[in-house]
Design a protein around this motif. Structure first.
Motif, PDB file in Angstrom:
ATOM      1  N   GLY A  18      37.772  23.162 -17.046  1.00 30.59           N
ATOM      2  CA  GLY A  18      36.787  23.443 -16.177  1.00 30.59           C
ATOM      3  C   GLY A  18      35.927  22.408 -15.759  1.00 30.59           C
ATOM      4  N   GLY A  19      36.621  21.222 -15.846  1.00 31.07           N
ATOM      5  CA  GLY A  19      35.942  19.796 -15.635  1.00 31.07           C
ATOM      6  C   GLY A  19      36.687  19.223 -14.462  1.00 31.07           C
ATOM      7  N   SER A  20      36.243  17.785 -14.229  1.00 30.90           N
ATOM      8  CA  SER A  20      36.970  16.939 -13.350  1.00 30.90           C
ATOM      9  C   SER A  20      37.602  15.847 -13.964  1.00 30.90           C
ATOM     10  N   LEU A  21      38.292  15.193 -13.114  1.00 31.06           N
ATOM     11  CA  LEU A  21      38.879  13.836 -13.808  1.00 31.06           C
ATOM     12  C   LEU A  21      38.021  12.554 -13.221  1.00 31.06           C
ATOM     13  N   LEU A  22      37.111  12.134 -14.166  1.00 30.08           N
ATOM     14  CA  LEU A  22      36.503  11.001 -13.948  1.00 30.08           C
ATOM     15  C   LEU A  22      37.173   9.872 -14.045  1.00 30.08           C
TER      16      LEU A  22
ATOM     17  N   ILE B  13      28.868  19.717   0.852  1.00 34.00           N
ATOM     18  CA  ILE B  13      29.775  20.912   0.856  1.00 34.00           C
ATOM     19  C   ILE B  13      30.801  20.767  -0.162  1.00 34.00           C
ATOM     20  N   PRO B  14      30.465  21.230  -1.450  1.00 37.15           N
ATOM     21  CA  PRO B  14      31.286  20.658  -2.660  1.00 37.15           C
ATOM     22  C   PRO B  14      32.631  21.313  -2.316  1.00 37.15           C
ATOM     23  N   ASP B  15      32.727  22.582  -1.764  1.00 38.58           N
ATOM     24  CA  ASP B  15      34.035  23.289  -1.996  1.00 38.58           C
ATOM     25  C   ASP B  15      35.070  22.281  -0.994  1.00 38.58           C
ATOM     26  N   LEU B  16      34.549  21.496  -0.044  1.00 42.97           N
ATOM     27  CA  LEU B  16      35.493  20.660   0.665  1.00 42.97           C
ATOM     28  C   LEU B  16      35.983  19.159   0.254  1.00 42.97           C
ATOM     29  N   CYS B  17      35.399  19.087  -0.894  1.00 45.23           N
ATOM     30  CA  CYS B  17      35.311  17.677  -1.589  1.00 45.23           C
ATOM     31  C   CYS B  17      36.691  17.307  -2.243  1.00 45.23           C
ATOM     32  N   ASP B  18      37.474  16.288  -2.108  1.00 41.65           N
ATOM     33  CA  ASP B  18      38.459  15.789  -3.189  1.00 41.65           C
ATOM     34  C   ASP B  18      37.659  15.327  -4.332  1.00 41.65           C
TER      35      ASP B  18
ATOM     36  N   GLN C  94      38.530  16.156  -8.256  1.00 41.90           N
ATOM     37  CA  GLN C  94      38.755  17.389  -8.341  1.00 41.90           C
ATOM     38  C   GLN C  94      40.445  18.081  -8.228  1.00 41.90           C
ATOM     39  N   LEU C  95      40.966  18.631  -9.353  1.00 41.40           N
ATOM     40  CA  LEU C  95      42.309  18.718  -9.190  1.00 41.40           C
ATOM     41  C   LEU C  95      42.661  20.320  -9.723  1.00 41.40           C
ATOM     42  N   LYS C  96      41.554  20.944  -9.579  1.00 38.44           N
ATOM     43  CA  LYS C  96      41.944  22.401 -10.246  1.00 38.44           C
ATOM     44  C   LYS C  96      43.106  22.920  -9.170  1.00 38.44           C
ATOM     45  N   ASP C  97      44.062  23.659 -10.046  1.00 40.04           N
ATOM     46  CA  ASP C  97      45.235  23.931  -9.356  1.00 40.04           C
ATOM     47  C   ASP C  97      46.090  23.052  -8.536  1.00 40.04           C
ATOM     48  N   LYS C  98      45.855  21.661  -8.495  1.00 40.64           N
ATOM     49  CA  LYS C  98      46.807  20.741  -7.864  1.00 40.64           C
ATOM     50  C   LYS C  98      47.709  20.340  -8.979  1.00 40.64           C
TER      51      LYS C  98
ATOM     52  N   VAL D 292      41.570  18.879 -18.657  1.00 36.82           N
ATOM     53  CA  VAL D 292      40.261  19.331 -18.316  1.00 36.82           C
ATOM     54  C   VAL D 292      40.235  19.746 -17.007  1.00 36.82           C
ATOM     55  N   THR D 293      40.954  19.127 -16.026  1.00 34.92           N
ATOM     56  CA  THR D 293      40.801  19.663 -14.600  1.00 34.92           C
ATOM     57  C   THR D 293      41.428  20.869 -14.028  1.00 34.92           C
ATOM     58  N   ASP D 294      42.202  21.628 -14.945  1.00 34.53           N
ATOM     59  CA  ASP D 294      42.702  22.650 -14.525  1.00 34.53           C
ATOM     60  C   ASP D 294      43.812  22.770 -13.541  1.00 34.53           C
TER      61      ASP D 294
END
Lengths: 284, 284
Positions: free
Chosen positions: A11-15, A120-125, B19-23, B43-45
């Protein structure tokens, strides 16, 4: 190191701290949000290309363009097509036209260039977050897009918890680590592990202020009396002095005096006086 | 927003939330450092591929492989060549063989796949840092490779400055923002700016604990009595109650009482008594 594994990660990101020194970053747009992007990228010593018609350039973006002519190339026009991505290592869009943003993001995906489209969060890497900086120390606060405004509040809390000497301490440790590489060369592997072990031991023993106060002489002694003898001497053993230790320790002392001793003493005297006032008339 | 521009930016990284969800992420190596990488990526799914001969897999890496069979594909072998990078969105090497690491990094550059090589900072597209997590809140501390061990100390300070309720507050604000998009749809542009302005106003007015305590009923009232009327009602106006407000406000009250009133009062009484003791014998 050997902490137990968590069965509920997700549920998170890679910081991460992305490296962009001398790389090329394209910023499409020149408004207020674009100026924040320019600022973030200037931190990294990357080369910046800004595409934006003159009338869309905010005063703040203009100031950056004027102040950093070696770093920023500004073009008074819109994004034209896939050729704009040639040699680009990152693209950031900050324009109101969402359809155009989407097109640019698709082109970036094809060219495998990391891209962020503002709003546009959906589009962001990747996402941006609130940042704290003190020299080599950088802290990022991400709410994973859920509450960007709260990041600012958390940022204030974090800033309040720091002394402002952390950056200096890190700088000194960085110098020490470079010196360590002179005494014990070799990248990674056993040498790297040996250096890491010694540094960990030292960092567990010294505090932040001691590192900040470490000078060249102490660093050299630390190598000769510490590293060379496979031990980690204390800050004081190397002749370290904390010039501010008396003042920092005095402050709470005075404060506690004023409340725990001075005020009760005055009250005690007041009690004596009041009792005397009552007893004096009776004696007359 | 309109803060002045800094003419001395530079020397840092771009801290981002990738963002790495499903990547797909390839981890080369299975030792202790690799297990930290596995944890960060879980953490990133993302989907994880681990390449490492059986005898190099640490107990902690093994536990992750066992606990997350849907997320992790483990192969008991070395990295074989460029084909391993097919469909990969990120590569992390954590092996002792530096030459092999360098080869893998070069292949990643050609394939334009972001890569991190443990212990070889010069080769990395990005660095890792110490992390704090509380649900949607993620904080990263980077020393830009200069003092990774000091990050742990700074992490402790930061953790100490947080109440542990920030994650909950962010979650609630995230829900509120989703509700806001129902009332005011539209991605980016004028709608986005209107939403952002209102949210900013609300976040400047409410504190962290109030957001954490916000429930569904209050959220709906906030939309109808706030957003719809272009204003931001207070937490109390929406019927919000802070169950802990009495206790949190009592604590400092009691503390200040004890030092500023109780102790001086006792001293005053002591003064009265002492004076009385002196005056009594004289009267006899």
């Amino acid at each position: 190191m050997n902490s137990p594994v968590d069965p509920n990660l997700g549920g998170g990101s890679l910081l991460i701290a992305w490296q962009l020194k001398d790389k090329n970053v394209l910023i499409v747009g020149g408004g207020e949000v674009a100026s924040q992007r320019v600022e973030s990228i200037l931190v990294t010593d990357a080369n910046i290309v800004i595409l934006c018609p003159e009338n869309g350039v905010s005063p703040r973006t203009r100031r950056f363009i004027e102040l950093y002519p070696d770093r920023i190339s500004y073009y008074d026009r819109l994004f034209t097509g896939p050729d704009e991505l040639n040699n680009m290592d990152m693209v950031l869009t900050a324009i109101d036209d969402n359809d155009r943003s989407r097109e640019i993001v698709e082109l970036c995906r094809k060219a495998r260039v990391p891209v962020n489209a503002a709003d546009i969060p959906d589009l962001c890497d990747f996402y941006f977050g609130a940042q704290v900086r003190d020299g080599p120390l950088q802290i990022m606060i991400s709410t994973n897009g859920q509450g960007p405004r709260l990041s600012a509040l958390i940022k204030q809390k974090i800033q309040g918890s720091l002394t402002g000497r952390e950056g200096e301490a890190i700088r000194k440790v960085g110098e020490l680590r470079q010196l360590l590489r002179v005494y014990e060369p070799g990248v990674g592997g056993p040498s790297g592990r040996k250096r890491m072990k010694w540094m960990t031991q030292l960092c567990n023993q010294w505090d932040m202020e001691e590192f900040a106060l470490m000078d060249d002489v102490m660093m050299k002694r630390l190598m000769e009396e510490g590293w060379a003898k496979e031990r980690t001497p204390s800050f004081e053993e190397l002749g370290g002095k904390r010039p501010d230790s008396r003042t920092t320790k005095m402050t709470p002392l005075i404060t506690s005096w004023s409340t725990s001793l001075v005020l009760p003493s005055l009250s005690f005297i007041a009690g004596l006086l009041v009792a005397s006032l009552f007893s004096l008339p009776r004696r007359r």
